[in-house]
Design a protein around this motif. Sequence first.
Motif, PDB file in Angstrom:
ATOM      1  N   THR A 214      46.933  45.025  43.848  1.00 21.35           N
ATOM      2  CA  THR A 214      47.004  43.857  42.974  1.00 21.35           C
ATOM      3  C   THR A 214      47.591  42.686  43.747  1.00 21.35           C
ATOM      4  OG1 THR A 214      47.346  45.272  41.038  1.00 21.35           O
ATOM      5  CG2 THR A 214      47.893  42.947  40.802  1.00 21.35           C
TER       6      THR A 214
ATOM      7  N   ASN B 145      33.967  48.706  43.656  1.00 19.92           N
ATOM      8  CA  ASN B 145      35.353  48.512  43.217  1.00 19.92           C
ATOM      9  C   ASN B 145      36.287  48.251  44.383  1.00 19.92           C
ATOM     10  OD1 ASN B 145      34.885  48.788  40.465  1.00 19.92           O
ATOM     11  ND2 ASN B 145      35.152  51.014  40.516  1.00 19.92           N
ATOM     12  N   GLN B 146      35.968  48.866  45.529  1.00 20.98           N
ATOM     13  CA  GLN B 146      36.834  48.757  46.695  1.00 20.98           C
ATOM     14  C   GLN B 146      36.541  47.525  47.531  1.00 20.98           C
ATOM     15  OE1 GLN B 146      36.633  52.191  49.215  1.00 20.98           O
ATOM     16  NE2 GLN B 146      37.938  51.326  50.808  1.00 20.98           N
TER      17      GLN B 146
ATOM     18  N   ALA C  55      41.554  48.269  50.612  1.00 15.21           N
ATOM     19  CA  ALA C  55      41.196  47.426  49.463  1.00 15.21           C
ATOM     20  C   ALA C  55      41.353  45.973  49.902  1.00 15.21           C
ATOM     21  CB  ALA C  55      42.089  47.732  48.267  1.00 15.21           C
TER      22      ALA C  55
ATOM     23  N   THR D 171      45.314  51.271  43.547  1.00 17.95           N
ATOM     24  CA  THR D 171      44.996  49.925  43.062  1.00 17.95           C
ATOM     25  C   THR D 171      45.829  48.911  43.826  1.00 17.95           C
ATOM     26  OG1 THR D 171      44.492  50.722  40.826  1.00 17.95           O
ATOM     27  CG2 THR D 171      44.968  48.376  41.070  1.00 17.95           C
TER      28      THR D 171
ATOM     29  N   GLU E 139      42.507  42.248  41.406  1.00 16.25           N
ATOM     30  CA  GLU E 139      42.725  43.683  41.626  1.00 16.25           C
ATOM     31  C   GLU E 139      41.560  44.305  42.375  1.00 16.25           C
ATOM     32  OE1 GLU E 139      45.612  45.282  38.018  1.00 16.25           O
ATOM     33  OE2 GLU E 139      43.485  45.840  38.048  1.00 16.25           O
ATOM     34  N   ARG E 140      41.893  45.290  43.220  1.00 17.97           N
ATOM     35  CA  ARG E 140      40.919  46.146  43.878  1.00 17.97           C
ATOM     36  C   ARG E 140      41.282  47.587  43.562  1.00 17.97           C
ATOM     37  NH1 ARG E 140      36.452  43.605  45.775  1.00 17.97           N
ATOM     38  NH2 ARG E 140      36.772  42.352  47.633  1.00 17.97           N
ATOM     39  N   LYS E 141      40.271  48.450  43.379  1.00 27.41           N
ATOM     40  CA  LYS E 141      40.520  49.863  43.119  1.00 27.41           C
ATOM     41  C   LYS E 141      39.817  50.710  44.157  1.00 27.41           C
ATOM     42  CE  LYS E 141      41.147  49.389  38.122  1.00 27.41           C
ATOM     43  NZ  LYS E 141      42.574  49.736  38.143  1.00 27.41           N
ATOM     44  N   ASN E 142      40.516  51.759  44.620  1.00 28.24           N
ATOM     45  CA  ASN E 142      39.965  52.716  45.568  1.00 28.24           C
ATOM     46  C   ASN E 142      40.445  54.098  45.135  1.00 28.24           C
ATOM     47  OD1 ASN E 142      39.048  54.208  47.704  1.00 28.24           O
ATOM     48  ND2 ASN E 142      40.355  53.253  49.245  1.00 28.24           N
TER      49      ASN E 142
ATOM     50  N   ASN F 202      42.407  56.511  43.098  1.00 24.41           N
ATOM     51  CA  ASN F 202      43.634  56.353  42.318  1.00 24.41           C
ATOM     52  C   ASN F 202      44.533  55.241  42.843  1.00 24.41           C
ATOM     53  OD1 ASN F 202      42.978  58.514  40.621  1.00 24.41           O
ATOM     54  ND2 ASN F 202      43.848  60.011  42.041  1.00 24.41           N
TER      55      ASN F 202
END
Length: 362
Positions: free
Chosen positions: A95, A300-301, A73, A93, A86-89, A91
């Motif tokens: 921050t 998101n990633q 991320a 995250t 924030e980045r999400k990959n 489940n």
Amino acid sequence: MDKSSGDSNMDSQRPFTGTDVPVESIDEVLDLRRPKQVPKWVQEAIEAHLEIEREDAKSAGSLGFMHRALVNASMPYKDPKSRIFERKNGNFTLTIMAGYHGGIPYGIYPRLLMSWVSTEVVRTNSPELELGDSLASFLRDVLDLERGGGKRGSSTRVTEQMKRLFGASITATGTGQSNRRFQLRNMSVVSEVDLDEVEFERRLAGSGYEAEPASEGAASADEVQLWTPQASGHHGWKSRVLLTEYFFNELRSSPVPIDLRAYRALRGSPLAMDVYTWLTFRNSYLQRPSGLIRWEVLMNQLGSGYSTPRAVLDFKRNFLQALNAVLIVYPQAKVAVAEKGIILHPSPPHIPKGTQQGLPGF
């Protein structure tokens, strides 16, 4: 850790390697067959590929490393103008919270700084690094820095991003499939930093130096190794950084090897830098095709600043442009492009496994 799912329409996919054009006609994004459209940084990627073919990273003195969490991320590409990012990959995250009043680290400078920090940790096996000639020389070579500071000077921008990066608080959180399990890890980069900005910018700009005359038979500028290790026993300038215990231990146990020549060549696009490190990391453990990784998941990633109704389409376009450049320097990577995302096929990592053998701690 990527969230993948199957797709019923698989006929439109085909694996490609090197600079082959994927199904989603990358001609619409960046036509490498037309020299007038090729940016300078893509030309440098082509030159880097030729260098990499001639000599491996370790022999060339360009073996580098990155931290695994910042590969999964990444940092933002542009200033998010906020105190939290924030980045999400799946489940996972990541921050980033600004601890320095300037804001969140972004762009190419913190990525290059992280490559230096990570590589120096692996090379020295020490959590305390001197922010001296090794870092200044590395950044000058990589960035072709203009001499000068001020608001628009490269030296000033580097020190600003250094304060943002070292001042940031970074946390990683994860949840189980049932969302009833919560995990959190504080993984900030440094616990202490002592930076003399004026002295660092002077060194970065190259002022105050007189180059030693080249000895007979000395290597030309093009032949000098990219990496200049820290000098031992240096008693001058003492700007320093002390890494957190977690960040240091994670780098020692699971660094992600990269070729600094490729990373440098891709510096014209932070997204391409991230795609490169992500691909070589994924290929270090991929045993079978990944399944479809959707554009939304990749955005998101790896994406940031996409907020319009065309966000996914805009990201897809930019990602394909970055991917095309990455495959110039890393042609071994096999990627299939489909309408709804990409599929990774087992490929060798860009740096062969075991290359770091012989370095401190390996």
